[in-house]
Design a protein around this motif. Structure first.
Motif, PDB file in Angstrom:
ATOM      1  N   ALA A 110       5.475  -7.827 -11.022  1.00  0.00           N
ATOM      2  CA  ALA A 110       5.170  -8.339  -9.676  1.00  0.00           C
ATOM      3  C   ALA A 110       5.070  -7.198  -8.669  1.00  0.00           C
ATOM      4  CB  ALA A 110       6.228  -9.344  -9.240  1.00  0.00           C
ATOM      5  N   LEU A 111       5.952  -6.198  -8.786  1.00  0.00           N
ATOM      6  CA  LEU A 111       5.912  -5.058  -7.878  1.00  0.00           C
ATOM      7  C   LEU A 111       4.629  -4.256  -8.061  1.00  0.00           C
ATOM      8  CD1 LEU A 111       7.320  -3.334  -5.725  1.00  0.00           C
ATOM      9  CD2 LEU A 111       8.442  -2.093  -7.585  1.00  0.00           C
ATOM     10  N   LEU A 112       4.240  -4.008  -9.299  1.00  0.00           N
ATOM     11  CA  LEU A 112       2.998  -3.270  -9.553  1.00  0.00           C
ATOM     12  C   LEU A 112       1.782  -4.046  -9.055  1.00  0.00           C
ATOM     13  CD1 LEU A 112       3.798  -1.830 -13.095  1.00  0.00           C
ATOM     14  CD2 LEU A 112       3.741  -0.589 -10.905  1.00  0.00           C
ATOM     15  N   GLN A 113       1.809  -5.363  -9.206  1.00  0.00           N
ATOM     16  CA  GLN A 113       0.718  -6.199  -8.691  1.00  0.00           C
ATOM     17  C   GLN A 113       0.675  -6.127  -7.168  1.00  0.00           C
ATOM     18  OE1 GLN A 113       0.949 -10.360  -9.724  1.00  0.00           O
ATOM     19  NE2 GLN A 113      -1.157 -10.740  -9.083  1.00  0.00           N
ATOM     20  N   PHE A 114       1.846  -6.152  -6.530  1.00  0.00           N
ATOM     21  CA  PHE A 114       1.921  -6.017  -5.071  1.00  0.00           C
ATOM     22  C   PHE A 114       1.304  -4.696  -4.621  1.00  0.00           C
ATOM     23  CE2 PHE A 114       4.448  -3.841  -1.765  1.00  0.00           C
ATOM     24  CZ  PHE A 114       3.986  -4.519  -0.654  1.00  0.00           C
ATOM     25  N   LEU A 115       1.627  -3.603  -5.300  1.00  0.00           N
ATOM     26  CA  LEU A 115       1.064  -2.295  -4.940  1.00  0.00           C
ATOM     27  C   LEU A 115      -0.459  -2.294  -5.075  1.00  0.00           C
ATOM     28  CD1 LEU A 115       3.704   0.055  -6.594  1.00  0.00           C
ATOM     29  CD2 LEU A 115       3.406  -0.420  -4.150  1.00  0.00           C
ATOM     30  N   HIS A 116      -0.949  -2.912  -6.136  1.00  0.00           N
ATOM     31  CA  HIS A 116      -2.392  -2.995  -6.350  1.00  0.00           C
ATOM     32  C   HIS A 116      -3.064  -3.813  -5.232  1.00  0.00           C
ATOM     33  CE1 HIS A 116      -6.175  -3.238  -8.530  1.00  0.00           C
ATOM     34  NE2 HIS A 116      -6.139  -4.550  -8.385  1.00  0.00           N
ATOM     35  N   ILE A 117      -2.495  -4.966  -4.931  1.00  0.00           N
ATOM     36  CA  ILE A 117      -3.050  -5.827  -3.884  1.00  0.00           C
ATOM     37  C   ILE A 117      -2.958  -5.143  -2.519  1.00  0.00           C
ATOM     38  CG2 ILE A 117      -2.697  -7.998  -2.629  1.00  0.00           C
ATOM     39  CD1 ILE A 117      -1.921  -9.230  -5.362  1.00  0.00           C
ATOM     40  N   SER A 118      -1.845  -4.461  -2.258  1.00  0.00           N
ATOM     41  CA  SER A 118      -1.682  -3.756  -0.974  1.00  0.00           C
ATOM     42  C   SER A 118      -2.776  -2.714  -0.787  1.00  0.00           C
ATOM     43  CB  SER A 118      -0.306  -3.092  -0.901  1.00  0.00           C
ATOM     44  OG  SER A 118       0.696  -4.058  -0.826  1.00  0.00           O
ATOM     45  N   GLY A 119      -3.111  -2.005  -1.848  1.00  0.00           N
ATOM     46  CA  GLY A 119      -4.207  -1.028  -1.776  1.00  0.00           C
ATOM     47  C   GLY A 119      -5.535  -1.692  -1.461  1.00  0.00           C
ATOM     48  N   LYS A 120      -5.776  -2.833  -2.076  1.00  0.00           N
ATOM     49  CA  LYS A 120      -7.018  -3.568  -1.817  1.00  0.00           C
ATOM     50  C   LYS A 120      -7.078  -4.071  -0.373  1.00  0.00           C
ATOM     51  CE  LYS A 120      -8.300  -5.009  -6.387  1.00  0.00           C
ATOM     52  NZ  LYS A 120      -9.404  -5.775  -6.900  1.00  0.00           N
ATOM     53  N   ILE A 121      -5.935  -4.551   0.132  1.00  0.00           N
ATOM     54  CA  ILE A 121      -5.892  -5.037   1.517  1.00  0.00           C
ATOM     55  C   ILE A 121      -6.121  -3.876   2.484  1.00  0.00           C
ATOM     56  CG2 ILE A 121      -4.427  -6.093   3.288  1.00  0.00           C
ATOM     57  CD1 ILE A 121      -3.130  -7.719   0.977  1.00  0.00           C
ATOM     58  N   SER A 122      -5.548  -2.729   2.195  1.00  0.00           N
ATOM     59  CA  SER A 122      -5.766  -1.531   3.023  1.00  0.00           C
ATOM     60  C   SER A 122      -7.246  -1.144   3.024  1.00  0.00           C
ATOM     61  CB  SER A 122      -4.914  -0.376   2.499  1.00  0.00           C
ATOM     62  OG  SER A 122      -5.222   0.817   3.176  1.00  0.00           O
ATOM     63  N   ASP A 123      -7.865  -1.148   1.854  1.00  0.00           N
ATOM     64  CA  ASP A 123      -9.296  -0.843   1.758  1.00  0.00           C
ATOM     65  C   ASP A 123     -10.120  -1.862   2.548  1.00  0.00           C
ATOM     66  OD1 ASP A 123      -8.669   1.298   0.118  1.00  0.00           O
ATOM     67  OD2 ASP A 123      -9.246   0.267  -1.744  1.00  0.00           O
ATOM     68  N   TRP A 124      -9.728  -3.130   2.461  1.00  0.00           N
ATOM     69  CA  TRP A 124     -10.404  -4.186   3.212  1.00  0.00           C
ATOM     70  C   TRP A 124     -10.325  -3.899   4.711  1.00  0.00           C
ATOM     71  CZ3 TRP A 124     -13.592  -8.213   2.802  1.00  0.00           C
ATOM     72  CH2 TRP A 124     -13.630  -9.134   3.841  1.00  0.00           C
ATOM     73  N   GLY A 125      -9.134  -3.484   5.161  1.00  0.00           N
ATOM     74  CA  GLY A 125      -8.952  -3.160   6.580  1.00  0.00           C
ATOM     75  C   GLY A 125      -9.868  -2.034   7.034  1.00  0.00           C
ATOM     76  N   LEU A 126     -10.013  -1.016   6.200  1.00  0.00           N
ATOM     77  CA  LEU A 126     -10.922   0.084   6.551  1.00  0.00           C
ATOM     78  C   LEU A 126     -12.371  -0.403   6.625  1.00  0.00           C
ATOM     79  CD1 LEU A 126      -9.441   3.067   4.515  1.00  0.00           C
ATOM     80  CD2 LEU A 126      -9.440   2.773   7.004  1.00  0.00           C
ATOM     81  N   LEU A 127     -12.744  -1.277   5.713  1.00  0.00           N
ATOM     82  CA  LEU A 127     -14.095  -1.845   5.749  1.00  0.00           C
ATOM     83  C   LEU A 127     -14.318  -2.639   7.032  1.00  0.00           C
ATOM     84  CD1 LEU A 127     -16.829  -2.486   4.414  1.00  0.00           C
ATOM     85  CD2 LEU A 127     -15.691  -4.426   3.283  1.00  0.00           C
ATOM     86  N   GLN A 128     -13.308  -3.418   7.444  1.00  0.00           N
ATOM     87  CA  GLN A 128     -13.437  -4.193   8.678  1.00  0.00           C
ATOM     88  C   GLN A 128     -13.551  -3.268   9.887  1.00  0.00           C
ATOM     89  OE1 GLN A 128     -14.127  -7.402   8.022  1.00  0.00           O
ATOM     90  NE2 GLN A 128     -13.783  -6.468   6.030  1.00  0.00           N
TER      91      GLN A 128
END
Length: 183
Positions: A110-128
């Motif tokens: 679950a922690l590794l999945q959280f880290l992966h998702i957090s990276g994707k959300i950060s990338d999404w924020g940069l795109l926005q």
């Protein structure tokens, strides 16, 4: 440091204090500051990119107040919760040392999945952020946009801000509505 002293770097789309504070954008070298968890921890909201979020603590949120409020609403109505807390514990993810090996393995996953998702959300924020920047042609040749000017440009009434947050979540989740998530 006040967020009013920050600027949006139009090369990397992160925030900087232009060397006058500890906030460095991705173009600048990061430095450590004893006693400060996240010296360059301010950024634009990962969901709507219209307002500042984050902070210098590991306990900061990666979204603005409007998007956090909408995330809570999604959780209560549909059981959807985007992990917008900077620290895993803020997102109900942790590894208990007293747990069995199987429970620890599950928590580690679950922690590794959280880290992966957090990276994707950060990338999404940069795109926005890039998208909002591109929407204002007057800034095309600017290297830095004062954060106060950025937030003023994208400021909306409370009702319209809530609608923008809702649309940001729909875009992130790639849905037209949230009814498909009903429990």
């Amino acid at each position: 440091m006040s967020t009013s002293e920050l600027f949006v770097c139009t090369a990397c789309f992160s925030l900087t204090s232009l060397g006058l504070g500890m906030q460095n954008c991705r173009c600048e070298e990061n430095k450590e500051y004893p006693g400060v968890d996240c010296p360059s921890g301010y950024h634009l909201c990962y969901m709507c990119a219209a307002s500042v979020a984050g902070g210098t603590s590991r306990w900061s949120w990666n979204a603005c107040e409007s998007c956090l409020k909408f995330n809570r609403s999604l959780t209560s109505k549909y059981g959807i919760c985007i992990p917008l807390g900077r620290h895993s514990i803020m997102n109900s993810i942790g590894i208990t040392l007293k747990a069995s090996k199987a429970e620890q393995a599950q928590a580690t996953t679950a922690l590794l999945q959280f880290l992966h998702i957090s990276g994707k959300i950060s990338d999404w924020g940069l795109l926005q952020t890039r998208t909002l920047f591109a929407s204002n042609h007057a800034w095309r040749n600017e290297a830095y946009i004062p954060l106060l000017q950025w937030e003023a440009k994208f400021h909306l009434s409370k009702v319209k801000t809530a609608a923008r947050s809702a649309q940001a979540f729909k875009n992130y989740l790639r849905v037209d509505d949230f009814e498909g998530f009903l429990q």
